[in-house]
Write a protein that holds these residues in place. Structure first.
Motif, PDB file in Angstrom:
ATOM      1  N   SER A   1     -18.262  -2.076 -24.601  1.00 23.88           N
ATOM      2  CA  SER A   1     -17.965  -2.822 -23.380  1.00 23.88           C
ATOM      3  C   SER A   1     -19.165  -3.682 -23.028  1.00 23.88           C
ATOM      4  N   GLU A   2     -18.899  -4.904 -22.587  1.00 22.47           N
ATOM      5  CA  GLU A   2     -19.954  -5.844 -22.212  1.00 22.47           C
ATOM      6  C   GLU A   2     -19.725  -6.354 -20.799  1.00 22.47           C
TER       7      GLU A   2
ATOM      8  N   ASP B   1     -26.298 -13.317 -14.014  1.00 19.86           N
ATOM      9  CA  ASP B   1     -27.720 -13.012 -14.200  1.00 19.86           C
ATOM     10  C   ASP B   1     -27.892 -11.535 -14.547  1.00 19.86           C
ATOM     11  N   PRO B   2     -27.912 -11.185 -15.846  1.00 18.36           N
ATOM     12  CA  PRO B   2     -28.027  -9.778 -16.229  1.00 18.36           C
ATOM     13  C   PRO B   2     -29.236  -9.075 -15.625  1.00 18.36           C
TER      14      PRO B   2
ATOM     15  N   PHE C   1     -27.830  -2.097 -22.651  1.00 21.29           N
ATOM     16  CA  PHE C   1     -28.010  -0.913 -21.818  1.00 21.29           C
ATOM     17  C   PHE C   1     -28.086   0.314 -22.728  1.00 21.29           C
ATOM     18  N   THR C   2     -29.062   1.180 -22.467  1.00 23.92           N
ATOM     19  CA  THR C   2     -29.254   2.361 -23.293  1.00 23.92           C
ATOM     20  C   THR C   2     -29.336   3.612 -22.431  1.00 23.92           C
TER      21      THR C   2
ATOM     22  N   ALA D   1     -23.654  -3.511 -22.938  1.00 17.80           N
ATOM     23  CA  ALA D   1     -24.519  -4.686 -22.892  1.00 17.80           C
ATOM     24  C   ALA D   1     -24.166  -5.543 -21.688  1.00 17.80           C
ATOM     25  N   ALA D   2     -25.074  -6.454 -21.366  1.00 14.60           N
ATOM     26  CA  ALA D   2     -24.831  -7.448 -20.322  1.00 14.60           C
ATOM     27  C   ALA D   2     -25.174  -8.816 -20.883  1.00 14.60           C
ATOM     28  N   LEU D   3     -24.296  -9.779 -20.670  1.00  9.37           N
ATOM     29  CA  LEU D   3     -24.442 -11.114 -21.235  1.00  9.37           C
ATOM     30  C   LEU D   3     -24.331 -12.154 -20.134  1.00  9.37           C
TER      31      LEU D   3
END
Length: 265
Positions: A152-153, A158-159, A184-185, A193-195
Motif C-alpha cells: 500500500s502506498e 508532502d510525504p 515506512f518501516t 510507502a509515501a509518494l
C-alpha cells in the motif's frame, strides 16, 4: 519468475503487530457487480462476513481471506474506494493518538461481532485509512501472490509533513528513498510507502492510500480490467517495486496492479 514475489502466509490467529497493513476493504454501490469484476480479475470466491456496517463479504483466494467487499450505505455521499487497514492492538489508544496528532476519526472505534474492532480515520492531509484490532479475524491469510494484496502506498502532497503523524499513530519510521518518496518501516522492515504527487494530480485524482495487488502479468491484467468494464488510469511502467499500473473498477475505485521485482522479495 515465480520467485519474484514474496508470498507471506499468516496464521489466522496471529498476534497483531501495531502498524502492520493487515486488511483491505472496498465499499461499493453494487456489491454483486463488484464480486463479479474482482472474481474474474483475481480469481476470488466469497464468503459472508460480519454485517455490523451492512452487507459484507470476505474475498477468498484458494479458500484464504485476502480482502473485503461491502455495500455503501445509501445517500451517504461517501466515495467508492479501497481502504487499507493497519493493525491496532490497542485501537482506542490509537484512535486517541489520531485525534491528538491532527487527524480525524470518522467511524468508531466499534465492535464487529465475531471478528474484531475497527475504526475509520484520516490523516491531517485527509487521506483515509482503517484501524483493525483483531479477535477471530486477524486479516490477510496470505499476501504477495497473484490475486492478493502486495503493498500500500500513500499518495500525498508532502510525504515529509505526514511522516510524524504516522510515526506517532502507527510507529512507522520513515526512510528517504528518492525525491518525494518515503518508505515506512517497522523494526527496519518495509511495510508501506509515501509518494509525493503534484497539485494537478491531487486535484484530478485525489490523494490517499492506494492498495496494490500482485499479478503475474501487469499488461494482461490491464487488458482484463478493460474487458470487465474498468479503466486503466496509468499505463504499465517500471516502478520502485517492479512493473506497476494504476487501474479502476467499473464504479471508479482506484487500485494498482504490480508484478513485484525479485529485489523486493
Amino acid at each position: 519468475m515465480a520467485g519474484a514475489r514474496a508470498a507471506k502466509e499468516r496464521d489466522g490467529m496471529a498476534e497483531a503487530v501495531r502498524g502492520e497493513p493487515c486488511w483491505v476493504s472496498l465499499m461499493v454501490r453494487e456489491p454483486g457487480a463488484a464480486r463479479e469484476f474482482y472474481g474474474a480479475l483475481f480469481g476470488w470466491e466469497y464468503a459472508d462476513g460480519p454485517r455490523r456496517l451492512g452487507p459484507y463479504a470476505r474475498a477468498l483466494l484458494d479458500g484464504r481471506p485476502v480482502a473485503g467487499l461491502g455495500q455503501l450505505p445509501a445517500d451517504t455521499g461517501l466515495p467508492v474506494a479501497w481502504t487499507t487497514y493497519f493493525a491496532a492492538p490497542a485501537i482506542d489508544e490509537l484512535a486517541a493518538a489520531v485525534r491528538a496528532r491532527g487527524g480525524t476519526v470518522g467511524v468508531g472505534p466499534l465492535d464487529s461481532p465475531g471478528a474484531g474492532r475497527l475504526a475509520l480515520a484520516s490523516d491531517p492531509g485527509g487521506a483515509g485509512f482503517g484501524l483493525w484490532q483483531p479477535a477471530e479475524h486477524a486479516g490477510f491469510a496470505v499476501t504477495g501472490v497473484p490475486g492478493a494484496h502486495s503493498w500500500s502506498e500513500l499518495l500525498t502532497r508532502d510525504p515529509a509533513s505526514v511522516a510524524p503523524f504516522y510515526r506517532a499513530v502507527l510507529g512507522f519510521d520513515a526512510r528517504q528513498d528518492g525525491p518525494g518518496r518515503l518508505t515506512f518501516t517497522l523494526d527496519g522492515r518495509p511495510v508501506a510507502a509515501a509518494l509525493a504527487v503534484g497539485r494537478a494530480r491531487a486535484r484530478e485524482r485525489g490523494t490517499g492510500w492506494l492498495a496494490c495487488f500482485e499479478v503475474a502479468d501487469v499488461s494482461a491484467s490491464c487488458a482484463r480490467v478493460l474487458a470487465l468494464g474498468g479503466q486503466v488510469v496509468e499505463e504499465p511502467a517500471e516502478g520502485p517495486r517492479g512493473r506497476t499500473a494504476t487501474v479502476a473498477d467499473q464504479e471508479g475505485a482506484v487500485f494498482a496492479l504490480v508484478r513485484t521485482d525479485v529485489a523486493h522479495d
